[in-house]
Design a protein around this motif. Structure first.
Motif, PDB file in Angstrom:
ATOM      1  N   ARG A  99      -2.944   8.654   5.965  1.00  0.00           N
ATOM      2  CA  ARG A  99      -4.371   8.461   5.674  1.00  0.00           C
ATOM      3  C   ARG A  99      -4.857   7.056   6.029  1.00  0.00           C
ATOM      4  O   ARG A  99      -6.018   6.733   5.799  1.00  0.00           O
ATOM      5  CB  ARG A  99      -4.648   8.742   4.196  1.00  0.00           C
ATOM      6  CG  ARG A  99      -4.563  10.217   3.821  1.00  0.00           C
ATOM      7  CD  ARG A  99      -4.960  10.425   2.379  1.00  0.00           C
ATOM      8  NE  ARG A  99      -4.978  11.827   2.011  1.00  0.00           N
ATOM      9  CZ  ARG A  99      -6.035  12.624   2.103  1.00  0.00           C
ATOM     10  NH1 ARG A  99      -7.173  12.119   2.576  1.00  0.00           N
ATOM     11  NH2 ARG A  99      -5.983  13.880   1.742  1.00  0.00           N
ATOM     12  N   LEU A 100      -3.977   6.214   6.548  1.00  0.00           N
ATOM     13  CA  LEU A 100      -4.342   4.835   6.831  1.00  0.00           C
ATOM     14  C   LEU A 100      -4.576   4.621   8.322  1.00  0.00           C
ATOM     15  O   LEU A 100      -3.798   5.072   9.165  1.00  0.00           O
ATOM     16  CB  LEU A 100      -3.256   3.872   6.339  1.00  0.00           C
ATOM     17  CG  LEU A 100      -2.996   3.899   4.828  1.00  0.00           C
ATOM     18  CD1 LEU A 100      -1.853   2.959   4.473  1.00  0.00           C
ATOM     19  CD2 LEU A 100      -4.256   3.513   4.061  1.00  0.00           C
ATOM     20  N   TYR A 107      -8.952   3.656   4.705  1.00  0.00           N
ATOM     21  CA  TYR A 107      -8.367   4.843   4.080  1.00  0.00           C
ATOM     22  C   TYR A 107      -9.218   6.051   4.420  1.00  0.00           C
ATOM     23  O   TYR A 107     -10.448   6.017   4.309  1.00  0.00           O
ATOM     24  CB  TYR A 107      -8.295   4.668   2.563  1.00  0.00           C
ATOM     25  CG  TYR A 107      -7.636   5.826   1.851  1.00  0.00           C
ATOM     26  CD1 TYR A 107      -6.249   5.908   1.763  1.00  0.00           C
ATOM     27  CD2 TYR A 107      -8.396   6.851   1.283  1.00  0.00           C
ATOM     28  CE1 TYR A 107      -5.626   6.962   1.109  1.00  0.00           C
ATOM     29  CE2 TYR A 107      -7.787   7.917   0.630  1.00  0.00           C
ATOM     30  CZ  TYR A 107      -6.407   7.974   0.557  1.00  0.00           C
ATOM     31  OH  TYR A 107      -5.802   9.024  -0.081  1.00  0.00           O
ATOM     32  N   ASP A 108      -8.573   7.136   4.828  1.00  0.00           N
ATOM     33  CA  ASP A 108      -9.260   8.369   5.211  1.00  0.00           C
ATOM     34  C   ASP A 108      -9.298   9.312   4.013  1.00  0.00           C
ATOM     35  O   ASP A 108      -8.275   9.809   3.562  1.00  0.00           O
ATOM     36  CB  ASP A 108      -8.509   9.008   6.382  1.00  0.00           C
ATOM     37  CG  ASP A 108      -9.149  10.313   6.852  1.00  0.00           C
ATOM     38  OD1 ASP A 108     -10.212  10.698   6.300  1.00  0.00           O
ATOM     39  OD2 ASP A 108      -8.588  10.946   7.768  1.00  0.00           O
ATOM     40  N   HIS A 109     -10.506   9.547   3.493  1.00  0.00           N
ATOM     41  CA  HIS A 109     -10.646  10.430   2.340  1.00  0.00           C
ATOM     42  C   HIS A 109     -10.522  11.906   2.712  1.00  0.00           C
ATOM     43  O   HIS A 109     -10.404  12.750   1.813  1.00  0.00           O
ATOM     44  CB  HIS A 109     -12.000  10.193   1.665  1.00  0.00           C
ATOM     45  CG  HIS A 109     -12.015   8.991   0.763  1.00  0.00           C
ATOM     46  ND1 HIS A 109     -11.260   8.884  -0.375  1.00  0.00           N
ATOM     47  CD2 HIS A 109     -12.697   7.823   0.849  1.00  0.00           C
ATOM     48  CE1 HIS A 109     -11.474   7.737  -0.965  1.00  0.00           C
ATOM     49  NE2 HIS A 109     -12.336   7.051  -0.246  1.00  0.00           N
ATOM     50  N   LEU A 156       0.508   5.022  -1.275  1.00  0.00           N
ATOM     51  CA  LEU A 156      -0.545   5.655  -0.481  1.00  0.00           C
ATOM     52  C   LEU A 156       0.080   6.377   0.708  1.00  0.00           C
ATOM     53  O   LEU A 156       1.084   5.923   1.285  1.00  0.00           O
ATOM     54  CB  LEU A 156      -1.560   4.624   0.014  1.00  0.00           C
ATOM     55  CG  LEU A 156      -2.384   3.890  -1.048  1.00  0.00           C
ATOM     56  CD1 LEU A 156      -3.467   3.049  -0.372  1.00  0.00           C
ATOM     57  CD2 LEU A 156      -3.015   4.857  -2.036  1.00  0.00           C
ATOM     58  N   LEU A 185       0.813  -1.215   0.000  1.00  0.00           N
ATOM     59  CA  LEU A 185       0.000   0.000   0.000  1.00  0.00           C
ATOM     60  C   LEU A 185       0.846   1.264   0.000  1.00  0.00           C
ATOM     61  O   LEU A 185       0.577   2.206  -0.769  1.00  0.00           O
ATOM     62  CB  LEU A 185      -0.942   0.001   1.200  1.00  0.00           C
ATOM     63  CG  LEU A 185      -2.074  -1.032   1.192  1.00  0.00           C
ATOM     64  CD1 LEU A 185      -2.845  -0.981   2.504  1.00  0.00           C
ATOM     65  CD2 LEU A 185      -3.018  -0.806   0.020  1.00  0.00           C
ATOM     66  N   THR A 186       1.859   1.294   0.833  1.00  0.00           N
ATOM     67  CA  THR A 186       2.586   2.564   1.033  1.00  0.00           C
ATOM     68  C   THR A 186       3.831   2.692   0.172  1.00  0.00           C
ATOM     69  O   THR A 186       4.181   3.803  -0.244  1.00  0.00           O
ATOM     70  CB  THR A 186       2.960   2.733   2.510  1.00  0.00           C
ATOM     71  OG1 THR A 186       3.854   1.670   2.902  1.00  0.00           O
ATOM     72  CG2 THR A 186       1.723   2.708   3.389  1.00  0.00           C
ATOM     73  N   VAL A 191      -9.682   4.633  -4.392  1.00  0.00           N
ATOM     74  CA  VAL A 191      -8.671   5.335  -3.600  1.00  0.00           C
ATOM     75  C   VAL A 191      -7.512   5.765  -4.481  1.00  0.00           C
ATOM     76  O   VAL A 191      -7.076   6.928  -4.446  1.00  0.00           O
ATOM     77  CB  VAL A 191      -8.179   4.428  -2.449  1.00  0.00           C
ATOM     78  CG1 VAL A 191      -6.927   5.013  -1.808  1.00  0.00           C
ATOM     79  CG2 VAL A 191      -9.274   4.259  -1.413  1.00  0.00           C
TER      80      VAL A 191
END
Length: 880
Positions: free
Chosen positions: A124-125, A177-179, A120, A114-115, A237
């Protein structure tokens, strides 16, 4: 922008580089779980591995699994189109460890992908862990460096997964995930967790316990990992959108829908375009995996999805069937990843077009009736359940479409009332549902297969051979020996006996060793890798470890070979004559006959049947050798071989080539069955029947060889016998029968006219006269032996005779009674013909009947007494 296809490929490439076996998506119809309607999660194909019933050569796997949630327990159908993340079809990315790595490596893989691989923003995770899983909590801090406030402990079953009431289970860790703050919603576990700000993108399941019957959890000796990440969610995302329907794949499908309907996906039309895009995916993939629309089981769910999309196409103003015209756009988006979509495209398009054409007729009628039922209702009002049931039961308008249409207008529906009316139908549907269609695997077969491995089949080249008995099964349990008169299942390390599969019946024959003699009555193929001989021991004793001689019934096998090879030639001819949309949907290869089911939307004409027979027999006369090659499934399909998609193929498959045309082979198919060496061995082919077995599915039954010759000879003998009875030559039978039929029609007409004249004159008794019932002039009678079709003419004649009044005539015949009533227009304010007919049919113990106010007809059981009762009931109704 990172495309959905790139994300899928990137996920599989990452885990392939981490020594995971990349597994192709299983079909949507589960082969290993009879309790599931469709595969609904990425772990379903690996269920037997997790439970220990199967083992894999490699302890790691990764896949992008097709999933459908639209029926049974997992049903997202009603929410699709109205939310950002509900779908009937979705893809689940997953990595799996079968007793290999555990929590630390699973978390490391997830965080790295992911990162670092996908870039990402770690800020935000947010993750969740089960409230007692301190190990996972500490690993997230160690590996990801997450602060404690972004590792949320959840105490509910949302973060504890179990396969069932007993069996493997364990805590979960979900990644969110934080939008951003501009979107409403709170982190998991908060009062606002249902908002769209924090979206779950990945769930890591730590399978570390075995749940016992008493509810206690015992640690597993080899903990495992099962993860699932929705491809649509991670695509949103990574593409910087908050709505799955704004991702590239859905945008392409919605754009195609907009272009074909001439409407934009805005306002009230937005949900309709989304429904169409989502349901196009689920219906197309289900069709590609062999599910066909029907009125029960999986086919019923498929039809519901289809019709919901088709109704929304109607809402958007599509004047002609729409769905089939969108399949090309879907194939362009997803065909590279799922080639079965491309192979099945012609069949998918043809099926969708037929279903939508048929449904539009139902839809037009249903919408009109629904509008009438809701006239005068105000927002918030509830439609009566029995009205919804009438729409469904009488006019074929599905409940969910009624509910969907009402919701758009702000109306509700009395679901309890509808369900009460539907109890009988639901009970029938439940009874009709047979699970996944696969046999539930008994533990005994897995135990044997794990211990001794697969049976080696030697029967492609040999009709007999030797083998060692590695297991005996009697009454569902393993035994060490069996004696005379016992019926036992014998497993050997190798055998020439073919186990029933692919539509071909299992072999029969004989087994022997020393003083033991037994008859093999059938051969099955449990798990697809054991050949299980069903044996009746005639003499002696058989024991595990014995070496035995196995001889198949060669005459029976040769008949099976001929019929199986004929199905391949038949399949090829059907595709040549009817179109490449034709695909096999099932077959039965027996020694005495063959049956072949195929996708086709209309009856095969006699002329087409004749051409197909001629095609197959031409190939038989050509007597070309049947050749076999071993190839990988991908290479075989690339070479043009037809495969039965939905079948589970191994790493190597047999590819059979039969016959030839001017420039290429006639038939090229994947098949593990036994076949003739040369097509001339089939000798003769004839079709004996053709008909429908389900919506869009046809069936041909045929014979080959001696069975075909005997059948044709029997037909010829019948023709000769008929010719002798008719005292004419066989070639003249048709003309003679036509003459006799014309003569019979003439005599029947004369007899009917005579009966009518006799009835009008009163026959041998007194002539029927009119009578007064109150103010009404009535003429009624019961006539025996008159054709029902003559009644209306009689009623008209008698009405002319009385002028104004009521006429009732009942034909009392051998098999049934028929009543016709005529009523003058001057009486319609107080009495109509259908009213009187219903009174008559009820008196006979029947129901119904109808027609115009001036003339109506009904029927009931045979019997002079019932006929008189019906006439008396009419008189009583007139008298009031």
């Amino acid at each position: 922008m990172t495309s959905t296809n790139d994300i899928r490929r990137g996920f599989l490439d990452y885990f392939g580089g981490a020594n995971h076996d990349i597994v192709q998506s299983a079909p949507l119809v589960p082969y290993n779980d009879p309790t599931l309607m469709f595969v609904n999660a990425g772990m379903v194909p690996f269920k037997n591995v997790f439970t220990g019933l199967e083992s894999r050569e490699t302890p790691r796997a990764a896949s992008s699994q097709k999933c459908v949630r639209a029926g049974g327990k997992h049903n997202d159908l009603d929410n699709v189109g109205y939310t950002a993340r509900h779908h009937t079809f979705f893809e689940m990315l997953g990595n799996f460890s079968f007793g290999d790595y555990f929590k630390e490596q699973a978390i490391t893989h997830a965080w790295t992908l992911l990162t670092k691989e996908w870039g990402l923003d770690p800020a935000r995770l947010t993750t969740t862990v089960y409230h007692t899983d301190d190990e996972a909590f500490d690993l997230w801090r160690k590996i990801a460096g997450l602060p404690e406030e972004r590792i949320i402990r959840i105490s509910t079953n949302d973060n504890f997964w179990s396969m069932g009431d007993t069996g493997p289970c364990g805590p979960c860790s979900e990644i969110f995930y934080d939008h951003g703050e501009h979107i409403f919603g709170g982190p998991p576990g908060s009062p606002d967790e249902d908002g769209d700000r924090f979206v779950e993108i990945w769930n890591l399941v730590f399978m570390q316990f075995e749940r016992q019957d008493d509810g206690t959890d015992v640690p597993l000796p080899k903990p495992s990992i099962d993860t699932g990440m929705g491809l649509e969610r991670i695509a949103a995302v990574m593409q910087g959108v908050t709505d799955n329907y704004d991702t590239d794949t859905f945008k392409a499908l919605i754009n195609a829908s907009e272009e074909l309907t001439g409407t934009k996906a805005v306002g009230d039309q937005k949900a309709s375009h989304r429904v169409i895009a989502d349901h196009l995916r689920s219906t197309s993939f289900l069709l590609a995996d062999g599910v066909m629309p029907s009125n029960e089981g999986r086919g019923y769910v498929l039809r519901r999805i289809m019709r919901r999309a088709m109704r929304h196409a109607h809402i958007l103003g599509a004047k002609e069937p729409l769905m089939h015209r969108l399949v090309g756009s879907l194939a362009a988006e997803m065909g590279a990843a799922y080639p079965e979509l491309l192979r099945a495209q012609p069949m998918i398009e043809a099926t969708l077009k037929q279903e939508e054409t048929q449904f539009r007729r139902t839809l037009d009628k249903g919408i009109k009736l629904l509008d009438e039922a809701t006239a005068g209702m105000a927002p918030g009002d509830i439609l009566a359940g029995d009205t919804a049931f009438k729409l469904y039961d009488t006019y074929g308008f599905p409940y969910d479409l009624t509910e969907d249409a009402l919701r758009a207008q702000g109306f509700g529906i009395d679901q309890a009332g509808f369900e009460t009316a539907m109890n009988t139908q639901k009970a029938m549907a439940r009874a009709a549902w047979k699970g996944s269609g696969a046999k539930a695997s008994d533990d005994v077969w897995f135990d044997i297969a794990e211990r001794v491995g697969s049976t080696e089949f030697t029967g492609y080249a040999a009709n007999e051979g030797e083998g060692q008995v590695v297991a005996l099964v009697k009454d569902g349990a393993e035994v060490q020996s069996a004696v005379a008169n016992d019926t036992v299942t014998v497993i050997t390390n190798q055998t020439p006996f073919y186990g029933e599969s692919g539509g071909q019946m299992g072999d029969a024959g004989f087994i022997s060793s020393g003083n033991m003699r037994g008859e093999v009555t059938d051969t099955a193929k449990p798990l697809g890798r054991l050949h299980a001989h069903q044996v009746t021991i005639n003499t002696g004793e058989i024991k595990v470890g014995d070496f035995v001689t196995l001889k198949i019934d060669t005459q029976r096998r040769n008949s099976l070979r001929a019929n199986h090879s004929a199905t391949h030639l038949l399949h090829a001819s059907l595709r040549h004559r009817l179109g490449e949309h034709v695909t096999q949907k099932g077959s039965m290869v027996a020694p005495d006959r063959l049956r072949f089911d195929f996708s086709h939307n209309q009856a095969v004409s006699p002329q087409e049947i004749a051409l197909i027979e001629a095609d197959v027999n031409a190939q038989i006369r050509g007597n070309d050798a049947v050749t076999t090659r071993l190839m990988t499934p991908d290479d075989a399909v690339a070479a043009g071989a037809l495969a039965l998609f939905g079948e589970k193929y191994g790493e190597e498959v047999r590819v059979l080539t039969m016959g030839k045309t001017d420039d290429t082979h006639y038939s090229l198919e994947l098949c593990g069955g036994t076949h003739v060496n040369a097509l001339g061995d089939i000798a003769l082919f004839t079709i004996i029947s053709e008909g429908a077995v389900a919506s869009g599915i046809r069936r041909i039954e045929a014979l080959t060889g001696e069975a075909a010759r005997l059948w044709l000879a029997g037909r010829e003998n019948q023709l000769k016998n008929v010719a002798a009875l008719l005292k004419t030559a066989p070639d003249e039978v048709g003309v003679r029968i036509e003459t006799l039929m014309n003569e019979r029609k003439r005599l029947e007409k004369e007899l009917s006219e005579a009966k009518t004249a006799l009835a009008l004159s009163g026959g041998s008794g007194p002539k029927v006269e009119a009578e007064q019932i109150g103010d009404v002039t009535f003429m009624g009678q019961v006539i025996a032996g008159i054709e029902p079709k003559m009644l209306r003419g009689l009623a008209d004649d008698q009405m002319k005779a009385i002028g104004t009044g009521i006429v009732a005539i009942i034909a009392a015949n051998e098999n049934s009674n028929t009543v016709v009533v005529a009523v003058s227009s001057a009486l319609h304010d107080t009495m109509t013909a259908p009213d009187l007919v219903r009174a008559a049919t009820e008196a006979m113990g029947a129901q119904g009947g109808g027609g115009r106010p001036d003339m109506a007809q009904g029927g009931g059981p045979a019997g002079a007494e019932l006929a008189q009762a019906a006439l008396d009931a009419i008189k009583a109704k007139i008298a009031g």
